[in-house]
Design a protein around this motif. Structure first.
Motif, PDB file in Angstrom:
ATOM      1  N   SER A 194      33.717  41.414  41.819  1.00 19.33           N
ATOM      2  CA  SER A 194      34.933  41.021  41.105  1.00 19.33           C
ATOM      3  C   SER A 194      34.628  40.511  39.704  1.00 19.33           C
ATOM      4  O   SER A 194      35.540  40.393  38.878  1.00 19.33           O
ATOM      5  CB  SER A 194      35.682  39.932  41.882  1.00 19.33           C
ATOM      6  OG  SER A 194      34.867  38.785  42.059  1.00 19.33           O
ATOM      7  N   ASN A 218      35.414  48.653  44.258  1.00 21.46           N
ATOM      8  CA  ASN A 218      35.095  47.238  44.187  1.00 21.46           C
ATOM      9  C   ASN A 218      36.377  46.455  43.867  1.00 21.46           C
ATOM     10  O   ASN A 218      37.487  46.957  44.143  1.00 21.46           O
ATOM     11  CB  ASN A 218      34.009  46.983  43.141  1.00 21.46           C
ATOM     12  CG  ASN A 218      32.613  47.274  43.668  1.00 21.46           C
ATOM     13  OD1 ASN A 218      32.029  46.476  44.388  1.00 21.46           O
ATOM     14  ND2 ASN A 218      32.063  48.437  43.295  1.00 21.46           N
ATOM     15  N   ARG A 219      36.226  45.284  43.275  1.00 22.80           N
ATOM     16  CA  ARG A 219      37.389  44.442  42.947  1.00 22.80           C
ATOM     17  C   ARG A 219      37.356  44.020  41.476  1.00 22.80           C
ATOM     18  O   ARG A 219      37.799  42.938  41.120  1.00 22.80           O
ATOM     19  CB  ARG A 219      37.394  43.208  43.847  1.00 22.80           C
ATOM     20  CG  ARG A 219      37.424  43.545  45.336  1.00 22.80           C
ATOM     21  CD  ARG A 219      37.280  42.302  46.191  1.00 22.80           C
ATOM     22  NE  ARG A 219      37.281  42.628  47.610  1.00 22.80           N
ATOM     23  CZ  ARG A 219      37.137  41.725  48.586  1.00 22.80           C
ATOM     24  NH1 ARG A 219      36.957  40.442  48.273  1.00 22.80           N
ATOM     25  NH2 ARG A 219      37.154  42.103  49.843  1.00 22.80           N
ATOM     26  N   ILE A 220      36.852  44.896  40.640  1.00 22.66           N
ATOM     27  CA  ILE A 220      36.635  44.587  39.227  1.00 22.66           C
ATOM     28  C   ILE A 220      37.971  44.493  38.484  1.00 22.66           C
ATOM     29  O   ILE A 220      38.817  45.383  38.590  1.00 22.66           O
ATOM     30  CB  ILE A 220      35.737  45.660  38.588  1.00 22.66           C
ATOM     31  CG1 ILE A 220      34.391  45.729  39.320  1.00 22.66           C
ATOM     32  CG2 ILE A 220      35.520  45.369  37.106  1.00 22.66           C
ATOM     33  CD1 ILE A 220      33.538  46.909  38.940  1.00 22.66           C
ATOM     34  N   ASN A 244      39.454  50.149  41.680  1.00 16.79           N
ATOM     35  CA  ASN A 244      39.238  48.753  41.329  1.00 16.79           C
ATOM     36  C   ASN A 244      40.584  48.106  40.979  1.00 16.79           C
ATOM     37  O   ASN A 244      41.635  48.613  41.407  1.00 16.79           O
ATOM     38  CB  ASN A 244      38.239  48.654  40.171  1.00 16.79           C
ATOM     39  CG  ASN A 244      36.799  48.742  40.653  1.00 16.79           C
ATOM     40  OD1 ASN A 244      36.229  47.781  41.168  1.00 16.79           O
ATOM     41  ND2 ASN A 244      36.187  49.912  40.482  1.00 16.79           N
ATOM     42  N   ASN A 266      43.687  52.356  39.829  1.00 16.39           N
ATOM     43  CA  ASN A 266      43.420  51.079  39.172  1.00 16.39           C
ATOM     44  C   ASN A 266      44.680  50.393  38.645  1.00 16.39           C
ATOM     45  O   ASN A 266      44.584  49.375  37.968  1.00 16.39           O
ATOM     46  CB  ASN A 266      42.445  51.281  38.005  1.00 16.39           C
ATOM     47  CG  ASN A 266      41.002  51.060  38.404  1.00 16.39           C
ATOM     48  OD1 ASN A 266      40.539  49.928  38.533  1.00 16.39           O
ATOM     49  ND2 ASN A 266      40.288  52.148  38.626  1.00 16.39           N
TER      50      ASN A 266
END
Length: 316
Positions: free
Chosen positions: A174, A195-197, A215, A241
């Protein structure tokens, strides 16, 4: 008469000598065996438990000094022992700092024991890692997919001047420090998929492949002109996203742009082309995906006049 007696005695002695067994002393005429066997101080006695080299020594078959030196097992010198106990890593470093199994991780295990190292490629897939492990300095390809990494720190990839590909697919990342990748002089492929970007870091100009799909970048996660100076970028994937715009400007080298399943609602005529230059043709960009966005591509027909192919998306 005396002559007859002498002849008879001579004949008798000759017959006696001829009947006796012949016993000659065996002499080894080799230059290393020049004494009779019977005169050896320790007569040969067979013992099947003795080693062959011991037997040869007892019967006097000692090798010449030159040959002995070549076969002798002299004790290792201190320098030889040091070399044997300090194997070298792919980067030439010694075992104390980062041995043949790589540098030490926080858990006290070498990286190449915790992961798998093949040449200069390090595979750390599905190892339940929560941080990026320390990598050998000559690592060129690094895979750490399906782990639990939550954060990329500034020094996680520091001094990896040979690394070309980083794949961190399917972690819990993140947060990424803004300089985590910027100083990698040979980085070509960066995969941060699933991911959690929420915010992209600064990117090196050497990148040719970027995948940050799945993300949470949203409307503010990509800095202005984030891809402007990536003159070698060929593939850019930013699907899923929740983006509400197409990040501009896009480098001329770009060949594929995947933006499907976002929230892009509009496009300008100069998104891909040049409004005042109708002779401009953007030949490289042949693969544009905008399907899964609430945008009507038919409303901006002049936005695609310079492209070799139309984007994939909703035309109604």
């Amino acid at each position: 008469m005396q002559t007859f007696v002498n002849f008879f005695l001579g004949f008798f002695i000759f017959e006696f000598v001829g009947a006796a067994p012949i016993t000659d002393t065996i002499i080894y005429d080799s230059e290393f065996y020049d004494i009779p066997l019977g005169e050896l101080p320790h007569p040969f006695a067979y013992d099947e438990n003795k080693q062959s080299d011991q037997v040869e020594t007892e019967i006097g078959t000692e090798l010449p000094s030159v040959i002995q030196e070549s076969y002798s097992s002299a004790p290792l010198t201190e320098e030889t022992e040091d070399e044997a106990s300090t194997p070298k890593l792919i980067d030439g470093s010694s075992a104390q700092g980062s041995g043949v199994l790589g540098p030490q991780t926080q858990d006290g295990l070498p990286t190449c024991l915790l992961c798998t190292c093949l040449g200069t490629t390090v595979y750390c897939d599905d190892r339940e890692l929560d941080v990026v492990p320390p990598l050998p300095k000559k690592t060129t390809y690094f895979y750490s997919r399906y782990n639990r990494i939550r954060k990329i720190s500034r020094n996680d990839f520091a001094n990896l001047n040979h690394i070309k590909r980083i794949d961190l697919t399917a972690n819990f990342i993140s947060e990424i420090h803004k300089d985590a990748f910027r100083r990698l002089p040979q980085l070509q492929e960066l995969v941060l998929r699933d991911n959690r970007i929420r915010q992209l870091p600064e990117l090196p100009s050497t990148l040719t492949f970027i995948d940050v799909s799945k993300n949470r970048l949203g409307r503010r996660g990509i800095p202005n002109e984030a891809f402007k100076n990536l003159d070698e970028l060929q593939h850019l994937y930013i699907t899923d996203n929740n983006l509400d715009h197409i990040p501009l400007p896009l480098p001329e080298s770009l060949q594929a742009l995947h933006l499907q399943n976002n929230n892009i609602q509009e496009m300008h005529e100069d998104t891909f082309c040049k409004m005042r230059d109708f002779t401009y043709i953007r030949r490289a960009l042949e693969d544009i995906r905008l399907d899964g966005n609430p945008i009507n591509l038919s409303k901006t027909p002049y936005a695609y006049m310079c492209l070799p192919r139309l984007p994939v998306g909703n035309l109604i």
